[in-house]
Design a protein around this motif. Structure first.
Motif, short mmCIF file in Angstrom:
data_model
loop_
_atom_site.label_atom_id
_atom_site.label_comp_id
_atom_site.label_asym_id
_atom_site.label_seq_id
_atom_site.Cartn_x
_atom_site.Cartn_y
_atom_site.Cartn_z
N GLN A 89 34.46 60.39 55.42
CA GLN A 89 35.00 60.88 54.13
C GLN A 89 34.11 59.08 52.81
O GLN A 89 33.33 59.17 52.22
N VAL A 90 34.71 58.07 53.48
CA VAL A 90 34.07 56.47 52.63
C VAL A 90 33.08 55.73 53.41
O VAL A 90 32.93 55.58 54.64
N LEU A 91 32.45 55.86 52.46
CA LEU A 91 31.08 55.13 52.38
C LEU A 91 30.82 54.06 52.35
O LEU A 91 30.15 53.55 53.18
N ALA A 92 31.86 53.17 51.55
CA ALA A 92 31.80 51.89 51.59
C ALA A 92 32.79 51.47 50.78
O ALA A 92 33.20 51.89 50.13
N ALA A 93 33.19 50.21 50.63
CA ALA A 93 34.34 49.45 49.88
C ALA A 93 34.21 47.86 49.40
O ALA A 93 33.27 47.35 50.14
N ALA A 94 34.10 47.79 48.29
CA ALA A 94 34.31 46.10 47.41
C ALA A 94 35.32 45.94 47.15
O ALA A 94 35.98 46.86 46.49
N GLY A 116 35.45 41.76 37.87
CA GLY A 116 34.87 40.26 39.05
C GLY A 116 34.66 40.94 40.17
O GLY A 116 35.40 41.95 40.54
N VAL A 117 33.02 40.58 40.77
CA VAL A 117 32.62 41.51 41.86
C VAL A 117 32.14 40.47 42.59
O VAL A 117 31.50 39.02 42.38
N ASP A 118 31.97 40.65 44.05
CA ASP A 118 31.23 40.32 44.31
C ASP A 118 29.94 41.01 44.86
O ASP A 118 29.15 41.90 45.35
N PRO A 119 28.46 40.16 44.56
CA PRO A 119 27.08 40.61 44.34
C PRO A 119 26.98 41.52 45.97
O PRO A 119 26.44 42.63 44.86
N VAL A 120 26.81 41.02 46.77
CA VAL A 120 26.72 41.51 47.97
C VAL A 120 27.03 42.99 47.91
O VAL A 120 26.84 43.76 48.50
N GLU A 121 28.95 42.99 48.17
CA GLU A 121 29.58 43.74 48.47
C GLU A 121 29.22 45.29 47.19
O GLU A 121 29.59 45.97 47.63
N GLU A 122 29.32 44.59 45.82
CA GLU A 122 29.30 45.51 44.43
C GLU A 122 28.40 46.90 44.72
O GLU A 122 28.40 48.02 44.12
N ALA A 123 26.96 46.39 45.42
CA ALA A 123 25.74 46.87 45.61
C ALA A 123 25.82 48.41 46.81
O ALA A 123 25.57 48.93 45.74
N LYS A 124 26.85 47.41 47.22
CA LYS A 124 27.12 49.43 47.97
C LYS A 124 28.26 50.07 47.42
O LYS A 124 27.85 51.68 48.01
N VAL A 204 29.15 51.59 28.60
CA VAL A 204 29.22 50.46 29.41
C VAL A 204 28.36 49.73 28.76
O VAL A 204 28.91 48.45 29.14
N ASP A 205 27.62 49.79 28.35
CA ASP A 205 26.87 48.71 27.81
C ASP A 205 27.18 48.10 26.50
O ASP A 205 26.17 46.73 26.48
N GLY A 206 28.46 48.42 26.07
CA GLY A 206 28.83 47.48 24.89
C GLY A 206 29.84 47.05 25.81
O GLY A 206 30.95 45.79 24.63
N PHE A 207 30.61 47.10 26.40
CA PHE A 207 31.80 46.79 26.67
C PHE A 207 32.30 46.53 28.00
O PHE A 207 33.37 45.91 28.25
N VAL A 208 30.82 46.19 29.06
CA VAL A 208 31.63 46.12 30.38
C VAL A 208 31.32 44.77 30.66
O VAL A 208 29.84 44.83 29.98
N ALA A 209 31.55 43.94 31.55
CA ALA A 209 30.62 43.18 31.73
C ALA A 209 30.98 42.24 33.41
O ALA A 209 31.64 43.15 33.71
N LEU A 210 29.67 41.15 33.55
CA LEU A 210 30.40 41.51 35.18
C LEU A 210 29.92 40.09 35.61
O LEU A 210 29.62 39.03 34.93
N ALA A 211 31.02 39.51 35.99
CA ALA A 211 30.70 38.39 37.09
C ALA A 211 31.46 37.72 38.38
O ALA A 211 31.90 38.40 38.58
N HIS A 212 31.62 36.69 38.62
CA HIS A 212 31.91 36.56 40.36
C HIS A 212 33.02 36.78 40.33
O HIS A 212 34.30 36.03 39.72
N ILE A 213 33.67 37.58 41.42
CA ILE A 213 35.17 37.53 41.84
C ILE A 213 36.08 36.06 41.74
O ILE A 213 36.70 36.65 41.45
N GLN A 214 35.05 35.20 42.63
CA GLN A 214 35.94 34.31 42.36
C GLN A 214 36.22 33.41 41.32
O GLN A 214 37.05 32.93 41.01
N ASP A 215 35.18 33.85 40.06
CA ASP A 215 35.30 33.21 38.94
C ASP A 215 36.62 33.30 38.34
O ASP A 215 37.24 32.62 37.11
N ILE A 216 36.46 35.07 38.19
CA ILE A 216 37.97 35.58 37.58
C ILE A 216 39.36 35.51 38.55
O ILE A 216 40.59 35.57 37.94
N ALA A 217 39.42 35.25 39.79
CA ALA A 217 40.22 34.94 40.26
C ALA A 217 40.81 33.88 39.23
O ALA A 217 41.85 33.04 39.11
N ARG A 218 39.81 32.44 39.80
CA ARG A 218 40.51 31.31 39.05
C ARG A 218 40.69 31.35 37.59
O ARG A 218 41.81 31.11 37.30
#
Length: 421
Positions: A89-94, A116-124, A204-218
């Motif tokens: 039932q699970v199609l993807a995980a990121a 904080g997301v991984d650009p490659v995995e987030e697209a899944k 979504v357009d007002g309050f959500v932003a995306l950054a690289h997951i490594q930057d948010i970990a730092r």
């Protein structure tokens, strides 16, 4: 071509005669009322279907179906995702890591939730990649997020409020302080806008932003590779609550917990579904009122045709045939009104989105404000099942409306009817 007596006479009664124009006018108004009721019902159901579709494709396409998180940072998310992805039932995980705070630019401030997301995995697991279209005022791409560069992708509404575009610098204010010998200061970090997306959903357009997951970990002061949890995408989003909690229990209920989309956006989705059901019921009552106008029409026709009924009876017509004559007449009114309403309703449903957009442009006023509603335009989705259901309901109600007048016509006594002729 051979036609039964009741079909021939019933069809003749639907056409205007010189001495009963008023009765024909009442028949016409009944037909028009039924057509309008069917048209409005198809149009409104199509609009509600449109809201339902946009809720699924845009809002629920942006948020994860479910997340599996831990109270402590997860060191190896791929190892954790391995057994989860084996489930059919699970199609993807990121992986993801979130951080709330404020964005500041040139004296303007906007609250934000940075994912904080991984650009490659987030697209899944997300449809964010579909909302960088230039015609919507968007720029950039998910791939613009690079580790260590502290790039940030924000929504069109947030970019407009802050007055920034791609390449501008933003200051992120984290909800914690740094203690120094000079005192306590808020934690600040400079980000560069590398993309602007436009989902068309104010939240979504007002309050959500995306950054690289490594930057948010730092920013969290975690080790490289540590994440907050996993976003999961299922083949059926309605099974997300059950499947997510089952996954969390198998991983260890004490160590992991699950969240699903019904906790964040479930109330909005259920409200749309409930409104569709309630509005459909109310509009069905309008169709019922229009259909039962046929009763008054046929009662007037029966009164007007008593002499004709008596002559038919003396010529050998049975009560059943008399009853069938007026059932045919009422059914013709119902069928014609329903077909006209169905055609007009389908045309209106197909053109309502562009029509409302042109009216908004002409008036210079938005009927749906993204600050209030989760989308800023009127969607529409015409479904064949809705059209068939509405038409079937209208035809059934029209047929039921013919029974009482037809029964009265069948009880007409020839001698009584001809007494004053």
């Amino acid at each position: 071509m051979f036609r039964p007596l009741f079909v021939f006479v019933g069809a003749r009664y639907t056409r205007a005669k010189r001495r009963n124009h008023f009765v024909s006018f009442i028949s016409l108004t009944s037909m028009i009322g039924l057509a309008l009721g069917v048209m409005v019902m198809i149009l409104v159901l199509s609009v509600m279907n449109g809201f339902d579709r946009e809720m699924r494709n845009r809002v629920l396409g942006m948020v994860p179906h479910a997340t599996v998180e831990s109270a402590t940072p997860i060191d190896d998310w791929r190892q954790l995702a391995g057994p989860i992805l084996k489930q059919p039932q699970v199609l993807a995980a990121a992986p993801f890591t979130q951080m709330q705070g404020l964005l500041s630019h040139d004296g303007k401030v906007q609250k934000v939730l940075i994912n904080g997301v991984d650009p490659v995995e987030e697209a899944k697991v997300s449809v964010i990649g579909e909302f960088f279209k230039a015609e919507d005022g968007a720029q950039g791409a998910l791939a613009a997020l690079k580790p260590g560069e502290f790039g940030l992708i924000i929504g069109k509404k947030a970019a407009s409020k802050l007055g920034v575009t791609v390449g501008d610098k933003l200051t992120f204010v984290a909800p914690e302080v740094t203690v120094t010998p000079a005192g306590m200061f808020p934690r600040l970090k400079r980000f560069t806008v590398v993309g602007i997306f436009s989902v068309g959903v104010g939240e979504v357009d007002g309050f959500v932003a995306l950054a690289h997951i490594q930057d948010i970990a730092r920013l969290h002061r975690w080790k490289d590779g540590q994440v907050q949890g996993l976003r999961l995408k299922f083949d059926d989003l309605f099974q997300a609550p059950r499947l997510a909690w089952g996954i969390a229990q198998r991983l260890g209920e004490q160590d992991f917990f699950a969240r699903d989309w019904t906790r964040t956006h479930g109330n909005l989705y259920q409200a749309i579904r409930m409104e569709k059901a309630m509005i459909g019921l109310l509009l069905l009552l309008i169709v019922a009122v229009a259909a039962f106008n046929i009763i008054s029409t046929l009662v007037m026709v029966v009164t007007d045709k008593k002499g004709d009924i008596a002559i038919l009876r003396t010529l050998g017509a049975t009560p059943g045939q008399i009853m069938a004559i007026f059932m045919v007449q009422g059914t013709i009114i119902g069928v014609v009104g329903t077909l006209i309403g169905a055609v007009l309703g389908m045309l209106a449903a197909l053109g309502v989105s562009s029509g409302v957009a042109h009216v908004e442009k002409w008036l210079g006023f938005k009927f749906l404000n993204a600050d209030v509603y989760f989308i800023d335009y009127l969607p529409s989705q015409l479904l064949a099942a809705d059209v068939l259901l509405v038409c079937a309901a209208a035809l059934v109600l029209s047929f039921l409306a013919t029974l009482y007048p037809a029964w009265r016509a069948a009880r007409t006594q020839p001698a009584e009817a001809l007494r004053y002729e």
